[in-house]
Design a protein around this motif. Structure first.
Motif, PDB file in Angstrom:
ATOM      1  N   LEU A 252       0.743  -1.125   0.160  1.00 55.48           N
ATOM      2  CA  LEU A 252      -0.059   0.022   0.003  1.00 55.48           C
ATOM      3  C   LEU A 252       0.958   1.220   0.051  1.00 55.48           C
ATOM      4  O   LEU A 252       1.454   1.523   1.039  1.00 55.48           O
ATOM      5  CB  LEU A 252      -1.026  -0.014   1.485  1.00 55.48           C
ATOM      6  N   THR A 254       1.456   4.965  -0.086  1.00 52.98           N
ATOM      7  CA  THR A 254       0.561   6.232   0.280  1.00 52.98           C
ATOM      8  C   THR A 254       1.129   7.497   0.142  1.00 52.98           C
ATOM      9  O   THR A 254       2.270   7.752   0.140  1.00 52.98           O
ATOM     10  CB  THR A 254       0.101   6.106   1.706  1.00 52.98           C
ATOM     11  N   SER A 260      -3.009   0.315  -4.027  1.00 55.24           N
ATOM     12  CA  SER A 260      -2.740  -0.869  -3.470  1.00 55.24           C
ATOM     13  C   SER A 260      -2.216  -1.751  -4.544  1.00 55.24           C
ATOM     14  O   SER A 260      -2.996  -1.697  -5.727  1.00 55.24           O
ATOM     15  CB  SER A 260      -4.108  -1.443  -3.030  1.00 55.24           C
ATOM     16  N   ASN A 262      -0.882  -5.622  -5.781  1.00 53.93           N
ATOM     17  CA  ASN A 262      -0.601  -6.941  -5.524  1.00 53.93           C
ATOM     18  C   ASN A 262       0.093  -7.604  -6.771  1.00 53.93           C
ATOM     19  O   ASN A 262      -0.419  -7.935  -7.854  1.00 53.93           O
ATOM     20  CB  ASN A 262      -1.842  -7.735  -5.268  1.00 53.93           C
ATOM     21  N   GLN A 380     -10.379   2.278   2.502  1.00 53.84           N
ATOM     22  CA  GLN A 380      -9.122   1.875   2.222  1.00 53.84           C
ATOM     23  C   GLN A 380      -9.071   0.338   2.110  1.00 53.84           C
ATOM     24  O   GLN A 380      -8.732  -0.474   1.377  1.00 53.84           O
ATOM     25  CB  GLN A 380      -8.219   2.183   3.398  1.00 53.84           C
ATOM     26  N   LEU A 384      -8.363  -2.137  -1.030  1.00 51.40           N
ATOM     27  CA  LEU A 384      -7.366  -3.265  -0.871  1.00 51.40           C
ATOM     28  C   LEU A 384      -7.896  -4.642  -1.145  1.00 51.40           C
ATOM     29  O   LEU A 384      -7.225  -5.304  -1.960  1.00 51.40           O
ATOM     30  CB  LEU A 384      -6.754  -3.162   0.842  1.00 51.40           C
ATOM     31  N   LEU A 396       1.339  -7.264   4.208  1.00 50.01           N
ATOM     32  CA  LEU A 396       1.129  -6.177   3.584  1.00 50.01           C
ATOM     33  C   LEU A 396       2.037  -5.017   4.067  1.00 50.01           C
ATOM     34  O   LEU A 396       2.280  -4.976   5.395  1.00 50.01           O
ATOM     35  CB  LEU A 396      -0.294  -5.624   4.029  1.00 50.01           C
TER      36      LEU A 396
END
Length: 439
Positions: A252, A254, A260, A262, A380, A384, A396
């Motif tokens: 994540l 920011t 997000s 992956n 959020q 996610l 994470l």
């Protein structure tokens, strides 16, 4: 004494321009931070000055090459995306570096989607929400029909990282991470440029696609070095994590946006996911990575200013606040929503919000802030989950601005009990990623 061999990296953000030298252990040994003023394009709108950027990049490298203690053997570039530099046969820019926040003419957008849409079908094929100028491929279509005189002069259109590389190599190329960041150019199902690119003759001005790890042996200012082809910043930020983890993870990242990412999810996008700002990037090998975006930094900024004004507090107050479980439990126990968001659209995730922010429902600033972060993290988590679902990710990482906010981090931990959440500070993550690629 022998000078130490170093890798030089330009990390170009919209606001801050940075230059680093890293030793063989990827330890930063030299840095330059700089800001450049924006100029205006021919429509009177603010944009990055290519001339000023080019001049600063060449001057900064020249100065670093003259440093006695270092020998630069590698050079690479990482920059923000959705930005093209259009050059003629001699390599000179023929148009401004248009701002990706510039308004896209409605008439041309309608024309585009009537030919190559509908919009949702096109978004599914190119794995990106419809973002107008932020779909940088559509900037080329806009130039062709709105500014044909400029379009006629274009020999090659280069993504910004590749333009900076071109300045030193003379090689006009493209690479996957720049093509794959919501450009509207790539057909993710076919693994090649979308049909519209060929039908409009845009393929004629796009250079050859090479692997992101490509580099060229070149000489600049009598110094020989290997020069990389550049990389899109969000993709670069992921590389240090990929290198230091052997188990699946998500990141994540920011700041103004919470992205997000992956890297272990390449599943196809549904129309519903696209509506929720979910998209694919291409990794350095050209394979899709699922990501989702949430505009939380900007939302936090605007709400915190309202909170300070209401409670008559100094700016920066929230940064001194520790995580207090009892305040969170109190916020969590409330059934009513208290906040009306300015930018975020909770409805897209099936989450309600208040019709108006209820400023008088709080005893103090702390109570109000905990309620706000409780409601913000709900969104959020939903964002996610778009990239986490149906994957084996158990870890994470949170980096960027919000990793220093214990209230945000602890509330996320509570809401995602199945994940091990770590805050990291690869403060130089994007620059490190570009360095890893050229080594």
């Amino acid at each position: 004494m022998e000078p130490i061999k170093v890798t030089a990296i330009f990390d170009i953000g919209r606001t801050n321009k940075k230059f680093f030298l890293f030793d063989q252990y990827f330890t930063e040994v030299y840095k330059v931070y700089h800001r450049l003023d924006f100029m205006e394009d021919e429509d009177g709108e603010a944009c990055e000055s290519i001339a000023a950027l080019t001049k600063w990049v060449k001057k900064t490298l020249k100065e670093a090459l003259a440093l006695p203690g270092f020998q630069i053997t590698k050079l690479n570039f990482t920059t923000y995306g959705a930005s093209f530099v259009h050059i003629d046969h001699l390599g000179n820019p023929v148009a401004p570096l248009y701002n990706y926040l510039k308004a896209y003419p409605e008439k041309i957008l309608i024309q585009f989607y009537s030919k190559y849409g509908p919009e949702e079908k096109f978004s599914r094929e190119t794995s990106s929400p419809a973002l107008a100028m932020l779909n940088s491929g559509l900037q080329l279509y806009w130039l062709k029909y709105a500014k044909p005189d400029i379009f006629k002069k274009i020999h090659r259109s280069l993504h910004l990282p590749q333009y900076l590389s071109y300045l030193f190599t003379g090689k006009a190329v493209s690479e996957y991470t720049s093509i794959g960041c919501h450009t509207g150019l790539w057909d993710f199902g076919k693994g090649t440029y979308h049909d519209w690119v060929n039908k409009e003759g845009i393929d004629q001005i796009l250079p050859e696609v090479v692997d992101t790890t490509t580099s060229f042996a070149k000489t600049f200012d009598k110094h020989s070095m290997r020069i990389g082809v550049g990389v899109h910043d969000s993709s670069a930020a992921l590389l240090p994590y990929l290198q230091s983890n052997d188990q699946p993870f998500a990141l994540l990242s920011t700041g103004t946006w919470a992205i997000s990412i992956n890297p272990f999810n390449s599943s196809a996008l549904t129309t519903e996911e696209l509506r929720q700002d979910c998209l694919h990037f291409l990794n350095k090998e050209g394979s899709p990575i699922k990501i989702s975006r949430l505009f939380i930094g900007e939302e936090h900024k605007v709400q915190i200013e309202k909170l300070y004004a209401h409670f008559n507090l100094e700016k920066g107050y929230y940064k001194q606040m520790p995580f207090e479980k009892h305040r969170y439990e109190k916020a969590k126990a409330q059934i009513q929503k208290h906040f009306k968001f300015e930018y975020l659209k909770p409805e897209a995730y099936g989450i309600p919000q208040a019709n108006e922010t209820d400023w008088n429902g709080f005893t103090d600033f702390e109570d109000a802030y905990y309620s706000f972060i409780h409601e913000l993290t709900e969104l959020q988590v939903a964002s996610l989950n778009l990239v986490l679902k149906d994957t084996k990710v158990k870890k994470l990482f949170i980096d960027g601005g919000f990793n220093a906010n214990p209230i945000f981090v602890e509330i996320l931990r509570d809401k995602l009990p199945g994940l091990c959440i770590e805050t990291t500070d690869f403060a130089l993550g994007t620059a490190l990623g570009a360095g890893i690629l050229v080594n």
